[in-house]
Design a protein around this motif. Structure first.
Motif, PDB file in Angstrom:
ATOM      1  N   LEU A   1       3.853   9.965  -6.972  1.00 28.19           N
ATOM      2  CA  LEU A   1       4.888  10.288  -7.963  1.00 28.19           C
ATOM      3  C   LEU A   1       4.265  10.541  -9.330  1.00 28.19           C
ATOM      4  CD1 LEU A   1       7.884  10.543  -8.690  1.00 28.19           C
ATOM      5  CD2 LEU A   1       7.921   8.073  -9.088  1.00 28.19           C
ATOM      6  N   ALA A   2       3.268   9.696  -9.687  1.00 28.71           N
ATOM      7  CA  ALA A   2       2.592   9.871 -10.980  1.00 28.71           C
ATOM      8  C   ALA A   2       1.878  11.214 -11.041  1.00 28.71           C
ATOM      9  CB  ALA A   2       1.608   8.731 -11.220  1.00 28.71           C
ATOM     10  N   LYS A   3       1.207  11.572  -9.933  1.00 31.05           N
ATOM     11  CA  LYS A   3       0.521  12.873  -9.887  1.00 31.05           C
ATOM     12  C   LYS A   3       1.516  14.015 -10.026  1.00 31.05           C
ATOM     13  CE  LYS A   3      -3.541  11.590  -7.163  1.00 31.05           C
ATOM     14  NZ  LYS A   3      -4.258  11.778  -5.880  1.00 31.05           N
ATOM     15  N   GLN A   4       2.632  13.863  -9.315  1.00 30.45           N
ATOM     16  CA  GLN A   4       3.651  14.911  -9.375  1.00 30.45           C
ATOM     17  C   GLN A   4       4.211  15.029 -10.792  1.00 30.45           C
ATOM     18  OE1 GLN A   4       6.880  14.320  -6.641  1.00 30.45           O
ATOM     19  NE2 GLN A   4       7.954  16.165  -7.254  1.00 30.45           N
ATOM     20  N   GLU A   5       4.470  13.861 -11.420  1.00 27.43           N
ATOM     21  CA  GLU A   5       4.998  13.887 -12.784  1.00 27.43           C
ATOM     22  C   GLU A   5       3.988  14.478 -13.757  1.00 27.43           C
ATOM     23  OE1 GLU A   5       6.039   9.882 -13.542  1.00 27.43           O
ATOM     24  OE2 GLU A   5       8.000  10.006 -12.542  1.00 27.43           O
TER      25      GLU A   5
ATOM     26  N   ASP B   1       0.831  -1.211   0.000  1.00 23.50           N
ATOM     27  CA  ASP B   1       0.000   0.000   0.000  1.00 23.50           C
ATOM     28  C   ASP B   1       0.864   1.259   0.000  1.00 23.50           C
ATOM     29  OD1 ASP B   1      -2.247  -1.539  -0.013  1.00 23.50           O
ATOM     30  OD2 ASP B   1      -2.637  -1.373   2.142  1.00 23.50           O
ATOM     31  N   GLY B   2       1.949   1.190   0.770  1.00 23.02           N
ATOM     32  CA  GLY B   2       2.850   2.339   0.795  1.00 23.02           C
ATOM     33  C   GLY B   2       3.508   2.574  -0.549  1.00 23.02           C
ATOM     34  N   GLN B   3       3.901   1.458  -1.202  1.00 29.71           N
ATOM     35  CA  GLN B   3       4.498   1.587  -2.533  1.00 29.71           C
ATOM     36  C   GLN B   3       3.494   2.132  -3.543  1.00 29.71           C
ATOM     37  OE1 GLN B   3       6.260  -2.121  -3.716  1.00 29.71           O
ATOM     38  NE2 GLN B   3       7.566  -2.257  -1.907  1.00 29.71           N
ATOM     39  N   ILE B   4       2.227   1.654  -3.446  1.00 26.23           N
ATOM     40  CA  ILE B   4       1.189   2.150  -4.363  1.00 26.23           C
ATOM     41  C   ILE B   4       0.951   3.634  -4.139  1.00 26.23           C
ATOM     42  CG2 ILE B   4      -1.270   2.015  -4.921  1.00 26.23           C
ATOM     43  CD1 ILE B   4      -1.108  -0.985  -4.366  1.00 26.23           C
ATOM     44  N   ASP B   5       0.817   4.026  -2.863  1.00 27.67           N
ATOM     45  CA  ASP B   5       0.608   5.452  -2.554  1.00 27.67           C
ATOM     46  C   ASP B   5       1.764   6.297  -3.064  1.00 27.67           C
ATOM     47  OD1 ASP B   5      -1.765   4.783  -1.350  1.00 27.67           O
ATOM     48  OD2 ASP B   5      -0.952   4.758   0.690  1.00 27.67           O
ATOM     49  N   ALA B   6       2.979   5.770  -2.872  1.00 27.46           N
ATOM     50  CA  ALA B   6       4.150   6.514  -3.339  1.00 27.46           C
ATOM     51  C   ALA B   6       4.153   6.625  -4.862  1.00 27.46           C
ATOM     52  CB  ALA B   6       5.432   5.831  -2.856  1.00 27.46           C
ATOM     53  N   ALA B   7       3.764   5.506  -5.534  1.00 31.44           N
ATOM     54  CA  ALA B   7       3.722   5.525  -6.998  1.00 31.44           C
ATOM     55  C   ALA B   7       2.657   6.485  -7.510  1.00 31.44           C
ATOM     56  CB  ALA B   7       3.456   4.115  -7.531  1.00 31.44           C
ATOM     57  N   VAL B   8       1.479   6.481  -6.840  1.00 28.22           N
ATOM     58  CA  VAL B   8       0.406   7.397  -7.231  1.00 28.22           C
ATOM     59  C   VAL B   8       0.832   8.849  -7.035  1.00 28.22           C
ATOM     60  CG1 VAL B   8      -1.917   8.179  -6.657  1.00 28.22           C
ATOM     61  CG2 VAL B   8      -1.447   5.740  -6.849  1.00 28.22           C
TER      62      VAL B   8
END
Length: 261
Positions: free
Chosen positions: A99-103, A90-97
C-alpha cells in the motif's frame, strides 16, 4: 586303678523306651497315635520383603511420559498459534508495504502531472556568483552565453521558441547578467536617462534585497524595456526584459528570485 566295665546288654535295653510305650507330644505339636513315630514340625517359610522400587519406577515413567506428551502437545499448539499469528503479521506487513509503495507511486505520478501542468521551470546560476535562481515559463528557451567558469561576467538569455541573436539591439524576453563590477558604478549609467525623463525609477524587494527597477528607454541598444538591478556580494545583477510586452511575466519572475549572499 580298676578297669571300667562295659554296661551289660540288659542295662542298655532297660534304658530304651518300650515300643508300645506312649510319648506325649511336644507342646503345640499334633497328637500322635500309639505306634506312630511323631513327626517333626516344619518351621513356617520366611516370606521375602516385597520390592516397591519397580512399582515406583513404573509410576514415575508413566507420569514422565504423560508430562512429555502434554508438553509436546502444548508446544505444537503454541507453535501453530505463533505461526498463524506470524503469518497474519507478515501478511499485514506485506499489505502495508504494498500500500505504501502504491501510495508513493501515486503521489509521484500526481507530482509529475502537477509539474507538467505547472507552467514554469527553475533556473539556477553559478554557485560562485550567489546561486541566483528564479522561475521562468517552461515554453522559453535558454541560452547561456557566458558561464563565468573562468571569472568575468555571467550572461543568460531567455525567449519563447528560439533565442534571438545576442546583441545590444536584438529583443529577447529576458536577459540575466551578473557583472563583476560595483553596484554604484553601474547605477551612474542610468542617471542621465532618468534626468531627461526617458526612464522611471522605483525600488522593489527582490529576493530579500532592495533593487532599483528602471522602466523605459534603456541606455544600451535603444531598447524599451524594464531592468531590475541589485547588489550581490561584490557584483551587480541585471534582470532585464527587452520589451514591455513581457512585463507581466517579468514581474512574476522577480517574485521568485532567490540567491545566497
Amino acid at each position: 586303678m580298676q578297669p571300667q566295665s562295659n554296661p551289660s546288654p540288659s542295662m542298655v535295653e532297660s534304658n530304651r523306651p518300650a515300643a508300645n510305650s506312649f510319648i506325649p507330644p511336644a507342646p503345640g505339636a499334633a497328637p500322635v497315635a500309639p505306634g506312630q513315630t511323631p513327626l517333626m514340625s516344619k518351621a513356617a517359610p520366611v516370606q521375602p520383603k516385597k520390592d516397591n522400587s519397580s512399582l515406583i519406577k513404573t509410576i514415575a515413567i508413566v507420569v514422565l511420559s504423560l508430562t512429555t506428551v502434554v508438553f509436546f502437545g502444548l508446544f505444537i499448539w503454541k507453535f501453530l498459534e505463533w505461526d498463524s499469528v506470524k503469518t497474519d503479521v507478515d501478511g499485514q506487513i506485506d499489505a502495508a508495504v504494498a500500500l505504501a509503495k502504491q501510495e508513493t507511486t501515486t503521489a509521484m505520478e500526481e507530482e509529475f502531472l502537477e509539474r507538467e501542468k505547472y507552467p514554469y521551470k527553475d533556473f539556477s546560476g553559478p554557485i560562485d556568483y550567489g546561486s541566483l535562481s528564479f522561475e521562468y515559463p517552461k515554453t522559453w528557451s535558454v541560452y547561456i552565453a557566458k558561464d563565468a567558469t573562468k571569472g568575468g561576467d555571467f550572461e543568460a538569455y531567455f525567449n519563447p521558441g528560439e533565442i534571438e541573436p545576442v546583441s545590444s539591439s536584438t529583443i529577447n524576453a529576458l536577459r540575466v547578467t551578473v557583472k563583476d563590477s560595483a553596484f554604484d558604478s553601474e547605477v551612474k549609467r542610468y542617471e542621465s536617462n532618468i534626468r531627461n525623463g526617458k526612464l522611471s525609477l522605483e525600488t522593489r524587494n527582490v529576493g530579500g534585497t532592495l533593487a532599483n527597477v528602471y522602466t523605459g528607454e534603456l541606455p544600451t541598444g535603444g531598447l524599451v524595456g524594464i531592468v531590475a538591478m541589485f547588489k550581490l556580494r561584490d557584483k551587480t545583477v541585471f534582470i532585464q526584459t527587452d520589451a514591455e510586452l513581457f512585463s507581466q511575466e517579468f514581474y512574476k519572475l522577480l517574485d521568485t528570485v532567490t540567491f545566497v549572499e
